[in-house]
Design an enzyme around this catalytic site. Sequence first.
Site, mmCIF file in Angstrom:
data_model
loop_
_atom_site.group_PDB
_atom_site.id
_atom_site.type_symbol
_atom_site.label_atom_id
_atom_site.label_comp_id
_atom_site.label_asym_id
_atom_site.label_seq_id
_atom_site.Cartn_x
_atom_site.Cartn_y
_atom_site.Cartn_z
ATOM 1 C CD GLU B 168 0.932 0.341 2.951
ATOM 2 O OE1 GLU B 168 0.937 1.596 2.852
ATOM 3 O OE2 GLU B 168 1.912 -0.313 3.379
ATOM 4 N N GLY B 309 6.646 0.094 3.510
ATOM 5 C CA GLY B 309 5.370 -0.198 2.860
ATOM 6 C C GLY B 309 5.570 -0.423 1.380
ATOM 7 C CD GLU B 310 7.816 1.804 -2.093
ATOM 8 O OE1 GLU B 310 8.760 1.480 -2.823
ATOM 9 O OE2 GLU B 310 7.520 3.009 -1.870
ATOM 10 N N GLY B 311 4.625 -2.585 -0.506
ATOM 11 C CA GLY B 311 4.852 -3.989 -0.875
ATOM 12 C C GLY B 311 6.311 -4.389 -0.889
#
Lengths: 343, 343
Positions: B168, B309-311
């Site tokens: 995300e 974050g951001e995978g």
Amino acid sequence: MSDRSFDPDTVSLDEIRQLFKDLPGPDLEAATEVARRESQLTKPRGALGRLEELTSWLATWQGRHPPRVDHPRTAVFAANHGIAARGVSAYPPEVTAQMVKNFVEGGAAVNQLCKTFDADLRVYEMDLEQPTADFTQGPAMTDAECARAMAYGMMAVEPDLDVLCLGEMGIGNTTSAAALACALFGGDPAEWVGRGTGVTGTALRTKSQVVADGVARHKAVGDPFALLAALGGLELAAIAGAVMAARLARTPVVLDGFACTVAAAVLWKADTTALDHCIVAHKSVEPGHARVLQAIDKEPLFDFGMRLGEGSGATLALGILKAAAACHTGMATFSDAAVSGPA
Amino acid sequence: MSDRSFDPDTVSLDEIRQLFKDLPGPDLEAATEVARRESQLTKPRGALGRLEELTSWLATWQGRHPPRVDHPRTAVFAANHGIAARGVSAYPPEVTAQMVKNFVEGGAAVNQLCKTFDADLRVYEMDLEQPTADFTQGPAMTDAECARAMAYGMMAVEPDLDVLCLGEMGIGNTTSAAALACALFGGDPAEWVGRGTGVTGTALRTKSQVVADGVARHKAVGDPFALLAALGGLELAAIAGAVMAARLARTPVVLDGFACTVAAAVLWKADTTALDHCIVAHKSVEPGHARVLQAIDKEPLFDFGMRLGEGSGATLALGILKAAAACHTGMATFSDAAVSGPA
């Protein structure tokens, strides 16, 4: 290692000790370059955690910025141990040669891991027909044999390797590693002994006794290189040599599990900065591994409950090193990407 | 997900709840096949530790043997949060859109990680101009908005994906995740609050107060899906939807850090078997992550002190999954390789 000035067939432990005194230090300029770029990349500072530390470590010991992990090698050294005849392993000694054949034919775990991470696999078979001597009866190797094995290990390091992963195969070698670790770092011999490939019951008690006997016989030796000769094995000596050669060639090293780390720890015992160019990939199930990691002050990257050896944990770490270098090299800076910094 | 029978534009939370009741279970035949082959491979039993567990998990939830990790996808959902206007982040809300542009242009960490592990990256921009409402004043989303976001997330799952990594991006979303987690699992709101992208001092105190206010306002809601609507965000709802769709499509899921895991935990709260097809890649620095992991009983694969974050953590885990599958599939058996078993 093209610049060593000794003949590997006639090298002495004293020549190795001499070479060891000239290990190069860190490249702090490369580390500074990493820190400068890292602070500009499009992420909160420090948000990639240990990946950022790995990038800095790679650059520091490769002596360049940016660091690269394009050409890694896994070197697996295989040897046999006289001590195996004492029944300290769950497997018979011929498994060492059978597994070397399996490596050569591509069927072992390390083969699949090298394929997954594009690593060049080299397998070094070290006189499998000539096991070391039983260390409860005398030294496992003469000083000359140990020095020659170290020099042999140095050959795994060639120019243009970005990272060297080290591993071993040798039925009986957790017994040898336990004795060596105990002689280097002290403590109760039994605390350094684990199940290895899976020994239990009587065999496990025999293993502890063999370790205790070996330590009692040789611990007065004191000097780490001489202890390596007395209690180690050819593959363990080769690993110590490869670690030294990698330092001289500016190749960062990834150590594997218990036996591999103990082999490298011989150098740490001689000079506590000697393993600064090494990381330890994983924490092995073998209980002595946690002890030796504590002794040499290394925090492994991961703990997956592995206990296979053959460089499997070290090679698995290559994915993480590749990822770290790729993020550092490929990410946009805040100004490249026109992303706002903190408010 | 080609077989869902509702229109994503008009779907209701009740339709999603209905779909959720039909999640398929494990494929125990595939797991049995893994165990059978694993016991014959040229290594001591269990010597690859967690890699063996991962292989079994992949096969169980892919519903096939051998499992494959040839076609993984990383899906990153991006959204904005009304709560960001309260000063809960170190970065201004426009960074969400700027980072989406950075993803599209290939400059973010997740881009480099997807390249390293041959993952297909999909970035889903969710109405960035339309942040959710401030959850201290009312629900962040209506039930219909939440259901639509979940249905949108389901679109990230397509046939033939081997593994789905989720991530995300959304300035303010650790605040939303902390409030949602506290409402789901209880405890002191402040214990779920961390520094996110790097807030300190007054902003950190504001963040805690905002979380406490949101939880106090909505916790009586009780139902997990309704709490997701009340305190979550569009990207968190999309992640919950993607986790459901992946289960229906027999695609194992790798969860990332705090916000991603909390989004998935909504499903766990509704049914404690709903995340059996998910692993958590890493333990984030964000202190709430350890708490939610404990609540849903998941042991992360690694802890690299990441908090991006951001995978990024989930995608980093792909190297390990690829290695696990490669060992299981590519290794020789004892009989293939003529290696002796235990003595």
